[in-house]
Design a protein around this motif. Structure first.
Motif, PDB file in Angstrom:
ATOM      1  N   GLY A 160       0.774  -1.232   0.000  1.00 38.04           N
ATOM      2  CA  GLY A 160       0.000   0.000   0.000  1.00 38.04           C
ATOM      3  C   GLY A 160       0.806   1.283   0.000  1.00 38.04           C
ATOM      4  O   GLY A 160       0.242   2.363  -0.065  1.00 38.04           O
ATOM      5  N   TYR A 161       2.122   1.203   0.086  1.00 38.07           N
ATOM      6  CA  TYR A 161       2.939   2.420   0.093  1.00 38.07           C
ATOM      7  C   TYR A 161       3.123   2.930  -1.324  1.00 38.07           C
ATOM      8  O   TYR A 161       3.238   2.157  -2.276  1.00 38.07           O
ATOM      9  CB  TYR A 161       4.317   2.154   0.707  1.00 38.07           C
ATOM     10  N   ARG A 162       3.157   4.256  -1.446  1.00 37.49           N
ATOM     11  CA  ARG A 162       3.431   4.881  -2.744  1.00 37.49           C
ATOM     12  C   ARG A 162       4.022   6.264  -2.514  1.00 37.49           C
ATOM     13  O   ARG A 162       3.871   6.861  -1.443  1.00 37.49           O
ATOM     14  CB  ARG A 162       2.175   4.980  -3.581  1.00 37.49           C
ATOM     15  N   TRP A 163       4.706   6.761  -3.534  1.00 41.06           N
ATOM     16  CA  TRP A 163       5.244   8.119  -3.495  1.00 41.06           C
ATOM     17  C   TRP A 163       4.183   9.079  -3.984  1.00 41.06           C
ATOM     18  O   TRP A 163       3.505   8.821  -4.980  1.00 41.06           O
ATOM     19  CB  TRP A 163       6.478   8.241  -4.393  1.00 41.06           C
ATOM     20  N   ASP A 164       4.020  10.204  -3.283  1.00 41.46           N
ATOM     21  CA  ASP A 164       3.114  11.271  -3.691  1.00 41.46           C
ATOM     22  C   ASP A 164       3.843  12.603  -3.605  1.00 41.46           C
ATOM     23  O   ASP A 164       4.627  12.832  -2.683  1.00 41.46           O
ATOM     24  CB  ASP A 164       1.881  11.338  -2.790  1.00 41.46           C
ATOM     25  N   VAL A 165       3.564  13.472  -4.553  1.00 41.81           N
ATOM     26  CA  VAL A 165       4.121  14.827  -4.557  1.00 41.81           C
ATOM     27  C   VAL A 165       3.279  15.676  -3.605  1.00 41.81           C
ATOM     28  O   VAL A 165       2.063  15.736  -3.743  1.00 41.81           O
ATOM     29  CB  VAL A 165       4.096  15.429  -5.973  1.00 41.81           C
ATOM     30  N   THR A 219       9.090   4.484  -9.907  1.00 36.62           N
ATOM     31  CA  THR A 219       8.100   5.447 -10.363  1.00 36.62           C
ATOM     32  C   THR A 219       8.840   6.653 -10.927  1.00 36.62           C
ATOM     33  O   THR A 219       9.745   7.183 -10.296  1.00 36.62           O
ATOM     34  CB  THR A 219       7.180   5.900  -9.205  1.00 36.62           C
ATOM     35  N   THR A 220       8.448   7.064 -12.134  1.00 39.85           N
ATOM     36  CA  THR A 220       9.072   8.207 -12.784  1.00 39.85           C
ATOM     37  C   THR A 220       8.093   9.369 -12.823  1.00 39.85           C
ATOM     38  O   THR A 220       6.953   9.212 -13.268  1.00 39.85           O
ATOM     39  CB  THR A 220       9.494   7.851 -14.226  1.00 39.85           C
ATOM     40  N   TYR A 221       8.545  10.515 -12.319  1.00 43.23           N
ATOM     41  CA  TYR A 221       7.769  11.750 -12.353  1.00 43.23           C
ATOM     42  C   TYR A 221       8.472  12.712 -13.297  1.00 43.23           C
ATOM     43  O   TYR A 221       9.696  12.846 -13.252  1.00 43.23           O
ATOM     44  CB  TYR A 221       7.718  12.408 -10.976  1.00 43.23           C
ATOM     45  N   TYR A 248       6.631   9.078   0.896  1.00 45.72           N
ATOM     46  CA  TYR A 248       6.347   7.659   0.682  1.00 45.72           C
ATOM     47  C   TYR A 248       5.471   7.226   1.838  1.00 45.72           C
ATOM     48  O   TYR A 248       5.908   7.195   2.992  1.00 45.72           O
ATOM     49  CB  TYR A 248       7.667   6.880   0.661  1.00 45.72           C
ATOM     50  N   HIS A 249       4.218   6.940   1.539  1.00 41.56           N
ATOM     51  CA  HIS A 249       3.259   6.704   2.613  1.00 41.56           C
ATOM     52  C   HIS A 249       2.087   5.859   2.112  1.00 41.56           C
ATOM     53  O   HIS A 249       1.986   5.564   0.930  1.00 41.56           O
ATOM     54  CB  HIS A 249       2.743   8.048   3.148  1.00 41.56           C
ATOM     55  N   ALA A 264      -0.521   9.109  10.190  1.00 40.59           N
ATOM     56  CA  ALA A 264       0.801   8.468  10.268  1.00 40.59           C
ATOM     57  C   ALA A 264       1.852   9.315   9.556  1.00 40.59           C
ATOM     58  O   ALA A 264       1.578   9.946   8.533  1.00 40.59           O
ATOM     59  CB  ALA A 264       0.745   7.089   9.642  1.00 40.59           C
ATOM     60  N   GLU A 265       3.047   9.338  10.122  1.00 38.56           N
ATOM     61  CA  GLU A 265       4.171  10.013   9.470  1.00 38.56           C
ATOM     62  C   GLU A 265       4.586   9.202   8.236  1.00 38.56           C
ATOM     63  O   GLU A 265       4.482   7.977   8.236  1.00 38.56           O
ATOM     64  CB  GLU A 265       5.362  10.107  10.425  1.00 38.56           C
ATOM     65  N   PRO A 266       5.083   9.860   7.178  1.00 39.14           N
ATOM     66  CA  PRO A 266       5.555   9.123   6.007  1.00 39.14           C
ATOM     67  C   PRO A 266       6.716   8.188   6.373  1.00 39.14           C
ATOM     68  O   PRO A 266       7.516   8.499   7.259  1.00 39.14           O
ATOM     69  CB  PRO A 266       6.041  10.223   5.062  1.00 39.14           C
ATOM     70  N   ALA A 267       6.799   7.062   5.677  1.00 38.13           N
ATOM     71  CA  ALA A 267       7.904   6.134   5.889  1.00 38.13           C
ATOM     72  C   ALA A 267       9.215   6.742   5.392  1.00 38.13           C
ATOM     73  O   ALA A 267      10.276   6.496   5.968  1.00 38.13           O
ATOM     74  CB  ALA A 267       7.629   4.812   5.182  1.00 38.13           C
ATOM     75  N   LYS A 268       9.140   7.538   4.314  1.00 43.02           N
ATOM     76  CA  LYS A 268      10.314   8.204   3.742  1.00 43.02           C
ATOM     77  C   LYS A 268       9.874   9.545   3.173  1.00 43.02           C
ATOM     78  O   LYS A 268       8.709   9.733   2.828  1.00 43.02           O
ATOM     79  CB  LYS A 268      10.913   7.389   2.593  1.00 43.02           C
ATOM     80  N   THR A 269      10.815  10.459   3.056  1.00 48.33           N
ATOM     81  CA  THR A 269      10.583  11.714   2.361  1.00 48.33           C
ATOM     82  C   THR A 269      11.746  12.002   1.430  1.00 48.33           C
ATOM     83  O   THR A 269      12.868  11.539   1.653  1.00 48.33           O
ATOM     84  CB  THR A 269      10.400  12.912   3.321  1.00 48.33           C
ATOM     85  N   PHE A 270      11.476  12.746   0.378  1.00 46.92           N
ATOM     86  CA  PHE A 270      12.502  13.212  -0.545  1.00 46.92           C
ATOM     87  C   PHE A 270      12.234  14.693  -0.766  1.00 46.92           C
ATOM     88  O   PHE A 270      11.098  15.086  -1.036  1.00 46.92           O
ATOM     89  CB  PHE A 270      12.415  12.470  -1.889  1.00 46.92           C
ATOM     90  N   GLU A 271      13.267  15.508  -0.620  1.00 47.91           N
ATOM     91  CA  GLU A 271      13.105  16.950  -0.765  1.00 47.91           C
ATOM     92  C   GLU A 271      14.329  17.526  -1.463  1.00 47.91           C
ATOM     93  O   GLU A 271      15.461  17.194  -1.114  1.00 47.91           O
ATOM     94  CB  GLU A 271      12.918  17.594   0.604  1.00 47.91           C
TER      95      GLU A 271
END
Length: 75
Positions: A2-7, A36-38, A54-55, A62-69
């Motif tokens: 169920g996890y996915r990356w979202d902008v 996943t390509t954005y 990534y959540h 819930a806090e995201p499992a990962k973040t990218f910034e």
């Protein structure tokens, strides 16, 4: 899983998401990982922060499992 990356940002007029994200699975197994390509398009000059999380989208508190910034500067 169920996890996915979202902008989650930018929310401005410097960058915009160009089309839908493209996911390519590493295997045919259900729930398999992959890439996943954005693609983003610069729409005006300036500086902005691009942030992805990534959540599980249904776990609102819930806090995201990962973040990218990353900071993006468009000239």
């Amino acid at each position: 899983t169920g996890y996915r990356w979202d902008v989650v940002s930018p929310k401005n007029d410097i960058l915009k998401l160009a089309g839908e994200p493209q996911f390519k699975a590493d295997s045919k197994a259900i729930g398999a990982g992959g890439k996943t390509t954005y693609v983003f398009e610069a729409t005006s000059a300036g500086k902005t922060t691009l942030k992805l999380v990534y959540h599980r989208s249904w776990e609102k508190k819930a806090e995201p499992a990962k973040t990218f910034e990353v900071t993006v500067e468009v000239n």
